[in-house]
Design an enzyme around this catalytic site. Structure first.
Site, PDB file in Angstrom:
ATOM      1  CG  ASN A   9       5.129  -3.645   5.975  1.00  0.00           C
ATOM      2  OD1 ASN A   9       4.704  -4.116   4.910  1.00  0.00           O
ATOM      3  ND2 ASN A   9       6.246  -2.937   6.042  1.00  0.00           N
ATOM      4  CD1 TRP A  10       1.638  -9.500   7.245  1.00  0.00           C
ATOM      5  CD2 TRP A  10       0.274 -10.356   5.683  1.00  0.00           C
ATOM      6  NE1 TRP A  10       0.596 -10.121   7.887  1.00  0.00           N
ATOM      7  CE2 TRP A  10      -0.253 -10.662   6.960  1.00  0.00           C
ATOM      8  CE3 TRP A  10      -0.418 -10.790   4.551  1.00  0.00           C
ATOM      9  CZ2 TRP A  10      -1.440 -11.385   7.121  1.00  0.00           C
ATOM     10  CZ3 TRP A  10      -1.590 -11.504   4.705  1.00  0.00           C
ATOM     11  CH2 TRP A  10      -2.095 -11.803   5.985  1.00  0.00           C
ATOM     12  CE  LYS A  11       8.923  -5.229   6.408  1.00  0.00           C
ATOM     13  NZ  LYS A  11      10.249  -5.045   6.946  1.00  0.00           N
ATOM     14  CG  HIS A  95       8.676   0.405   4.874  1.00  0.00           C
ATOM     15  ND1 HIS A  95       9.871  -0.229   4.636  1.00  0.00           N
ATOM     16  CD2 HIS A  95       8.197  -0.094   6.040  1.00  0.00           C
ATOM     17  CE1 HIS A  95      10.094  -1.092   5.628  1.00  0.00           C
ATOM     18  NE2 HIS A  95       9.100  -1.027   6.489  1.00  0.00           N
ATOM     19  CD  GLU A  97      11.732  -3.425   4.063  1.00  0.00           C
ATOM     20  OE1 GLU A  97      10.646  -3.765   3.561  1.00  0.00           O
ATOM     21  OE2 GLU A  97      12.116  -3.840   5.180  1.00  0.00           O
ATOM     22  CD  GLU A 167       8.609   0.778  10.304  1.00  0.00           C
ATOM     23  OE1 GLU A 167       8.043  -0.168  10.838  1.00  0.00           O
ATOM     24  OE2 GLU A 167       8.899   0.826   9.100  1.00  0.00           O
ATOM     25  N   GLY A 173      13.842  -5.748  10.781  1.00  0.00           N
ATOM     26  CA  GLY A 173      14.168  -7.093  10.315  1.00  0.00           C
ATOM     27  C   GLY A 173      15.520  -7.597  10.781  1.00  0.00           C
ATOM     28  CB  SER A 213      13.237  -6.187  15.749  1.00  0.00           C
ATOM     29  OG  SER A 213      14.032  -6.333  14.589  1.00  0.00           O
ATOM     30  N   GLY A 234       6.593  -6.097  10.979  1.00  0.00           N
ATOM     31  CA  GLY A 234       6.898  -6.937   9.822  1.00  0.00           C
ATOM     32  C   GLY A 234       6.880  -8.402  10.225  1.00  0.00           C
ATOM     33  N   GLY A 235       8.060  -8.934  10.538  1.00  0.00           N
ATOM     34  CA  GLY A 235       8.237 -10.364  10.792  1.00  0.00           C
ATOM     35  C   GLY A 235       7.208 -10.983  11.731  1.00  0.00           C
TER      36      GLY A 235
END
Ligand code: PGA
Length: 255
Positions: A9-11, A95, A97, A167, A173, A213, A234-235
């Site tokens: 998930n590159w956001k 998600h 966010e 999640e 993150g 994470s 993500g990261g």
């Protein structure tokens, strides 16, 4: 047994050129994958090009969000048909966010899930509690409420096209990962909800990813834990090396 699937998930990261560069390098790394599924969810602007680059690899692509309507006056939104038109198989829905920064409710997310399934997209449905909810021992209540809303009226055939991503919001993150025990406990709980609503065989076939994470250093113990069938990352998915390393760890553990 559920397929192990690792999703990126590159956001809101990477320009078109950065996405192209990543995909060209990444494509070479996954040609020999046998069992692990891989999904890339870049920003919408890169989907078309990434599909072209990855089309002869095992990787699939997905959107990070979509609207429930077919088309119309919804400035800035993307429809299921638009995602399908660039060969997306998947879409991330619910998600945290989107839930917390953009006020998406369970009801709103449910409409998207129903549209995705009706249009032949496989939703990656995100569930997870906030820190204060975990601290006040409401984790299972929150996850059950999100689950019940998402899966209401979803048939046994349809649920087989869904991925669930657990999640915990406090782990996204932040560098704080749920321990394998903490994650596994919720995954097993989600599996029990699936068994209750469907049957054991169907429940076992649904991929339940962990997200929050995930990195090369913690991927192995997480993937070895009960009911964890992959990751939503993500990261650590933004760099070819770390994303590939996690995929290789999963592939090795299942072999
Ligand atoms: P993270 O994000 O790996 O950067 O914690 C996970 C996610 O939000 O899907």
């Amino acid at each position: 047994m559920a397929q192990k699937i690792v999703a990126a998930n590159w956001k809101m990261n990477k320009t078109l050129q950065e996405s192209i560069d990543f995909s060209k390098e990444f494509a070479k790394n996954i040609l020999n994958l046998k069992k692990t599924g891989v999904i890339l969810c870049p920003p919408f602007i890169s989907l078309f090009n990434i599909n072209e680059i990855l089309k002869n690899t095992p990787a699939k692509i997905g959107g990070q969000n979509m609207h429930f309507a077919e088309s119309g006056a919804y400035t800035s939104e993307i429809s299921a048909s638009m995602l399908k038109s660039v060969n997306c198989d998947y879409v991330i829905l619910g998600h945290s966010e989107r839930r917390h920064d953009f006020n998406e409710t369970n009801e709103f997310i449910k409409k998207k899930i129903d549209t995705a399934l009706a249009k032949g997209l496989k939703p990656i449905i995100c569930l997870g509690e906030k820190l204060e909810e975990r601290e006040s021992e409401k984790t299972k209540d929150v996850v059950k409420k999100q689950y019940d809303s998402a899966f209401e009226g979803i048939s046994t055939e349809e649920v087989k096209n869904c991925i669930i991503a657990y999640e915990p919001v406090w782990a996204i993150g932040t560098g704080l990962t749920a321990t394998p025990e903490q994650a596994s406990e919720v995954h097993t709980y989600i599996r029990s909800l699936l068994i209750e609503q469907y049957d054991a065989e169907t429940a076992d076939s649904i991929t339940i990813q962990y997200g929050g994470s995930v990195k090369p250093a913690n991927a192995e113990e997480l993937i070895k834990s009960a009911d964890i069938d992959g990751f939503l990352i993500g990261g650590a998915s933004l760099k070819v090396d770390s994303f590939t390393e996690i995929i290789n760890i999963v592939e090795e553990v299942i072999n």
